[in-house]
Design a protein around this motif. Structure first.
Motif, mmCIF file in Angstrom:
data_model
loop_
_atom_site.group_PDB
_atom_site.id
_atom_site.type_symbol
_atom_site.label_atom_id
_atom_site.label_comp_id
_atom_site.label_asym_id
_atom_site.label_seq_id
_atom_site.Cartn_x
_atom_site.Cartn_y
_atom_site.Cartn_z
ATOM 1 N N ALA A 16 95.065 56.484 51.008
ATOM 2 C CA ALA A 16 96.401 56.089 51.458
ATOM 3 C C ALA A 16 97.463 56.950 50.793
ATOM 4 C CB ALA A 16 96.652 54.607 51.140
ATOM 5 N N GLY A 17 98.494 57.296 51.586
ATOM 6 C CA GLY A 17 99.609 58.071 51.066
ATOM 7 C C GLY A 17 99.453 59.566 51.188
ATOM 8 N N ARG A 18 98.294 60.020 51.641
ATOM 9 C CA ARG A 18 98.078 61.453 51.798
ATOM 10 C C ARG A 18 98.406 61.894 53.211
ATOM 11 N NH1 ARG A 18 92.432 63.370 49.582
ATOM 12 N NH2 ARG A 18 93.405 65.309 50.237
ATOM 13 N N ARG A 19 98.587 63.207 53.384
ATOM 14 C CA ARG A 19 98.860 63.740 54.715
ATOM 15 C C ARG A 19 97.667 63.518 55.633
ATOM 16 N NH1 ARG A 19 102.061 69.292 55.491
ATOM 17 N NH2 ARG A 19 100.430 69.409 57.089
ATOM 18 N N LEU A 20 97.971 63.176 56.877
ATOM 19 C CA LEU A 20 96.927 62.850 57.834
ATOM 20 C C LEU A 20 95.959 64.005 58.038
ATOM 21 C CD1 LEU A 20 95.713 60.933 59.958
ATOM 22 C CD2 LEU A 20 97.310 61.940 61.614
ATOM 23 N N ASP A 21 96.476 65.236 58.206
ATOM 24 C CA ASP A 21 95.583 66.356 58.476
ATOM 25 C C ASP A 21 94.606 66.587 57.325
ATOM 26 O OD1 ASP A 21 97.677 67.172 56.873
ATOM 27 O OD2 ASP A 21 97.781 69.186 57.691
ATOM 28 N N ALA A 22 95.092 66.398 56.088
ATOM 29 C CA ALA A 22 94.207 66.564 54.932
ATOM 30 C C ALA A 22 93.147 65.472 54.887
ATOM 31 C CB ALA A 22 95.028 66.563 53.648
ATOM 32 N N VAL A 23 93.541 64.252 55.215
ATOM 33 C CA VAL A 23 92.602 63.135 55.213
ATOM 34 C C VAL A 23 91.530 63.324 56.275
ATOM 35 C CG1 VAL A 23 92.375 60.669 55.669
ATOM 36 C CG2 VAL A 23 94.221 61.484 54.210
ATOM 37 N N LEU A 24 91.935 63.725 57.473
ATOM 38 C CA LEU A 24 90.965 63.917 58.549
ATOM 39 C C LEU A 24 90.008 65.064 58.240
ATOM 40 C CD1 LEU A 24 93.128 63.342 61.759
ATOM 41 C CD2 LEU A 24 91.695 61.715 60.519
ATOM 42 N N ALA A 25 90.503 66.105 57.588
ATOM 43 C CA ALA A 25 89.627 67.211 57.211
ATOM 44 C C ALA A 25 88.582 66.753 56.203
ATOM 45 C CB ALA A 25 90.451 68.363 56.633
ATOM 46 N N GLN A 26 88.936 65.775 55.368
ATOM 47 C CA GLN A 26 87.982 65.221 54.414
ATOM 48 C C GLN A 26 87.008 64.263 55.096
ATOM 49 O OE1 GLN A 26 89.716 63.911 50.740
ATOM 50 N NE2 GLN A 26 87.994 62.593 50.211
ATOM 51 N N MET A 27 87.499 63.502 56.065
ATOM 52 C CA MET A 27 86.633 62.565 56.781
ATOM 53 C C MET A 27 85.638 63.277 57.684
ATOM 54 S SD MET A 27 89.328 59.563 57.898
ATOM 55 C CE MET A 27 88.105 58.746 58.947
ATOM 56 N N PHE A 28 86.062 64.400 58.266
ATOM 57 C CA PHE A 28 85.209 65.138 59.206
ATOM 58 C C PHE A 28 85.058 66.571 58.704
ATOM 59 C CE2 PHE A 28 87.736 61.982 61.661
ATOM 60 C CZ PHE A 28 86.704 61.124 61.988
ATOM 61 N N PRO A 29 84.264 66.773 57.639
ATOM 62 C CA PRO A 29 84.208 68.070 56.972
ATOM 63 C C PRO A 29 83.587 69.195 57.786
ATOM 64 C CG PRO A 29 82.535 66.589 56.099
ATOM 65 C CD PRO A 29 83.398 65.766 57.000
ATOM 66 N N ASP A 30 82.981 68.876 58.923
ATOM 67 C CA ASP A 30 82.437 69.940 59.766
ATOM 68 C C ASP A 30 83.525 70.694 60.521
ATOM 69 O OD1 ASP A 30 79.872 67.701 60.101
ATOM 70 O OD2 ASP A 30 79.468 69.761 59.497
ATOM 71 N N TYR A 31 84.758 70.201 60.453
ATOM 72 C CA TYR A 31 85.866 70.835 61.165
ATOM 73 C C TYR A 31 86.962 71.186 60.163
ATOM 74 C CZ TYR A 31 83.250 68.741 64.943
ATOM 75 O OH TYR A 31 82.234 68.380 65.787
#
Length: 314
Positions: A16-31
Motif C-alpha cells: 500500500a502507498g506505492r506507485r501502481l506500475d511498480a506494484v504491478l511489475a512486482q506482482m507480475f514479474p514476467d512483464y
C-alpha cells in the motif's frame, strides 16, 4: 499471430502507498515495468473495476485485472520428452529435473528443454507466462521445481516467492572442511569484468543463504542449504565467496582439491564429476488451492550419491 492473456490478482496490503506500475511489475514479474506502464496507458488495466492513471498510488487489497493481446512467436514447440513428475494436480506440477536439462529455450538451446517437455505434457501451459515456470534451476543443477498450471496459481506462487515463504532446500558438496553452519548475506550482481558470471558486488541485489553441515569428509563438506532469496547462481556464488566452492563447478569452482590418501577409484570419480554438486532436495509451499502447506522431497541423483560414497570409503 496474437493471443489474449488475462492476469488477475489482489494488491498485497504490504505494498500500500506505492506507485501502481511498480506494484504491478512486482506482482507480475514476467512483464517489465515499462510494458505495464504501456498497458495502463492503453486502458488494459483495471483496479477495483476502474481504469487507473499511471502514477496512481495503491491502497492495498484492490483487485487487479489485466486483459491484453500479445504477439505469440510460436517459437516454443511441444516435444515428447521424459518428465520425472513428483506431483501433479489441476493447479500445479512438481518436477524432479535431471542435471543437464535446460529449463527455458534460448539461443543455443531452442528445443530439448523442460519447457518443450511441459508443453507436450500439459498444452495449456502455452497460455501462461514462461509456460508456468515461476523459478528455475541451472542446467547442471538437479532437483525439484514447481510449475503453475493456471494463471491464478501462477500469481499465487509468484506472490509466495516474493514474500519468501517458499521453502527451497538444497544439498551441496563443497570443497574444504567447514566446522559449522552459518549464513551468507552478501549482495549479488553481474561480475564487473566477465558479464556471463555473477559475483558478490557492492550495489548488487540482496542475497541471503543459510547453510548447515550435513556430513563431513577429509577435505569436503556436504551442506544442507536454504535459500531466503533466489538470485542467479546464488548458492554457487556464495559458497565460492566463502572460499568453499561447489565440487565440479566449472564457473566458480577454481582448482579441485584432492585429499591425501584417496584411492585411485575414488580419485577418478571425483575428477570425473564435471557439474556443480548441487541438488534441490526439498520444496515447501502453500498450495494455491488453499488446502494448506505441502512438502515434496527428491533423493540425490545417482552421480552425486556415487560421489559421496567414494568420499566415504576413500
Amino acid at each position: 499471430m496474437t493471443r489474449t492473456i488475462k492476469l488477475a490478482g489482489e494488491i498485497p496490503p504490504e505494498l500500500a502507498g506505492r506507485r501502481l506500475d511498480a506494484v504491478l511489475a512486482q506482482m507480475f514479474p514476467d512483464y517489465s515495468r515499462s510494458r505495464i506502464q504501456q498497458w495502463i496507458d492503453e486502458g488494459a488495466v483495471e483496479v477495483a473495476g476502474e481504469r487507473p492513471h499511471l502514477r496512481q498510488k495503491t491502497c492495498g487489497g484492490e483487485p487487479v485485472l489485466i486483459r491484453v493481446s500479445l504477439d505469440d512467436p510460436g517459437r516454443d514447440v511441444a516435444e515428447d520428452l521424459p518428465l520425472d513428475l513428483v506431483h501433479e494436480d489441476d493447479h500445479l506440477l512438481v518436477i524432479n529435473k535431471p542435471a543437464g536439462l535446460v529449463v527455458h529455450p534460448a539461443a543455443g538451446h531452442p528445443q530439448g528443454t523442460l519447457v518443450n517437455a511441459l508443453l507436450h505434457h500439459a498444452p495449456e501451459l502455452a497460455h501462461l507466462p514462461r509456460a508456468g515456470i515461476v523459478h528455475r534451476l541451472d542446467k547442471e543443477t538437479s532437483g525439484l521445481l514447481v510449475v503453475a498450471r493456471t494463471l491464478a496459481s501462477h500469481t499465487d506462487l509468484v506472490r509466495q516467492l516474493q514474500a519468501r515463504t517458499v521453502g527451497r532446500e538444497y544439498l551441496a558438496l563443497v570443497q574444504g572442511a567447514l566446522v559449522s553452519g552459518g549464513t551468507v548475506e552478501a549482495p549479488i550482481g553481474r561480475h564487473p569484468v566477465d558479464r556471463k558470471r555473477m559475483a558478490v558486488v557492492t550495489g548488487g541485489r540482496e542475497a541471503i543463504t543459510h547453510y548447515r553441515v550435513e556430513e563431513r569428509f577429509a577435505n569436503h563438506t556436504l551442506l544442507r542449504v536454504n535459500l531466503e532469496t533466489g538470485r542467479t547462481h546464488q548458492i554457487r556464488v556464495h559458497m565460492a565467496h566463502l572460499h568453499h566452492p561447489l565440487v565440479g563447478d566449472p564457473v566458480y569452482g577454481g582448482r579441485p582439491r584432492f585429499p591425501a590418501g584417496l584411492s585411485d577409484e575414488a580419485m577418478a570419480i571425483l575428477r570425473g564429476f564435471r557439474r556443480q554438486a548441487l541438488h534441490a532436495t526439498r520444496l515447501t509451499l502453500e498450495h494455491p488451492d488453499g488446502s494448506g502447506s505441502r512438502r515434496w522431497e527428491a533423493g540425490l541423483p545417482e552421480d552425486m550419491e556415487a560421489l559421496l560414497q567414494a568420499l566415504r570409503t576413500g
